[in-house]
Design an enzyme around this catalytic site. Sequence first.
Site, PDB file in Angstrom:
ATOM      1  N   ARG A  71      49.839  15.722  52.072  1.00  0.00           N
ATOM      2  CA  ARG A  71      48.968  15.906  50.873  1.00  0.00           C
ATOM      3  C   ARG A  71      48.705  14.220  50.447  1.00  0.00           C
ATOM      4  O   ARG A  71      47.172  14.217  50.567  1.00  0.00           O
ATOM      5  CB  ARG A  71      49.681  16.302  49.134  1.00  0.00           C
ATOM      6  CG  ARG A  71      49.579  17.947  49.964  1.00  0.00           C
ATOM      7  CD  ARG A  71      49.741  18.204  48.562  1.00  0.00           C
ATOM      8  NE  ARG A  71      48.916  18.609  47.147  1.00  0.00           N
ATOM      9  CZ  ARG A  71      48.848  18.755  45.776  1.00  0.00           C
ATOM     10  NH1 ARG A  71      49.739  19.774  45.685  1.00  0.00           N
ATOM     11  NH2 ARG A  71      47.836  19.353  44.947  1.00  0.00           N
ATOM     12  N   CYS A 110      51.797  13.154  40.867  1.00  0.00           N
ATOM     13  CA  CYS A 110      52.417  13.967  41.405  1.00  0.00           C
ATOM     14  C   CYS A 110      50.589  14.778  41.770  1.00  0.00           C
ATOM     15  O   CYS A 110      49.833  14.188  41.415  1.00  0.00           O
ATOM     16  CB  CYS A 110      53.585  15.253  41.166  1.00  0.00           C
ATOM     17  SG  CYS A 110      53.213  16.001  40.024  1.00  0.00           S
TER      18      CYS A 110
END
Length: 287
Positions: free
Chosen positions: A182, A242
Site C-alpha cells: 500500500r 496509516c
Amino acid sequence: MASQLLISTDWLAAHLGDANVRVVDVRWYLFDKDKTGPSEYARGHIPGALYADIDADLSRHDVDGPGRHPIPDAQVFAASMSRLGIDANTHVIAYDDRGGATAARLWFLLRYFGHEQVSLLDGGIAQWVADGRALETQTPNVPRKNFIAQSPHREMIADKTMVGLLARDPHALVVDVRVGERYRGEVEPIDSRAGHVPGAQNAPIAGNLQSAADMRFLEPEKIRARFESLGAKKSSKLVAYCGSGINACQAVFALTLAGFEHVILYEGSWSDWSRDADLPAATGANP
C-alpha cells in the site's frame, strides 16, 4: 498517575478481580469479512472484559471529519467509557488479536482525553490463550460509572497541513505504518488514491512485534533501533499515519514504549490525504 504501558497475562490474571481494573476487548476487522469484533467477542473473551467498537465508540461519524475514522467528540467518548464502567480511578487494560493494532486506539484516546491509567495486554488474547488461560462467553454486568473527558491534548494529533510540512522537515520523521504494497502504491483497496505522503518512511506495524506467531512487542531498545534507522534519532517530532488513524496508534504506542517523546498521530491519515486532489502522492519504495 500513569500506568505501565504493557502488562503481561500473568499480571492480568492476578488482577482480574480488582475493583478498579477494567478489561476492554477492542477487536476489529477491516478486510476480514468472515469476522466482526462483536462476533469474536461473543465467541470468547477474557473473563470480565467488555467490548468497545472502533466505529461506534472510538470514532466520530456525525460530521465530515478528516478521514474515515475521526477522533470522537469528547461527550460521546465519555458516554462510551462510562458505559464500560470506567472513571478517573480505573486502570484500563485494552487488548485485541492483532498485536495492538486496534487496542492501541483506546490507549491513545484515553490519554488524548486526559486518562493516563491505561495499558495494553502484551500479546493480546492470543497470548492469554497460549498461556493456558480460559475465556468466557457471557457479557458481564458492569455498573455504569462517570467518565469525565478532560480538555483534549490536541498537541497529540496532526492535520494534513502539519504533516505536509513535517514530511519535508529534516528534523522530523513521518512514518507510514501500512503494509509495503500500500505504501508503494501497488494496491489500494479502500482509499481514494494509491501511494504515500511524499517524504514519509515506511514502517509497517508488524515490525514492532516479535513475529506473526508471537504478537508480543519487541524489547523497547529494538523498537528504538528500528526507528532510529529511519531517522528518528535526529528528529524532534515523530508523526505516524496509516489508512485512517486506527493502526497508527499502535506505532505511536511502540514509539512511546521505546522512549521517544513528541510522537504525533496524523488523525485522518491516508484516507484524509488521498481525498485531497491538490496534495501530491508518491509511489514506489522511496520516500
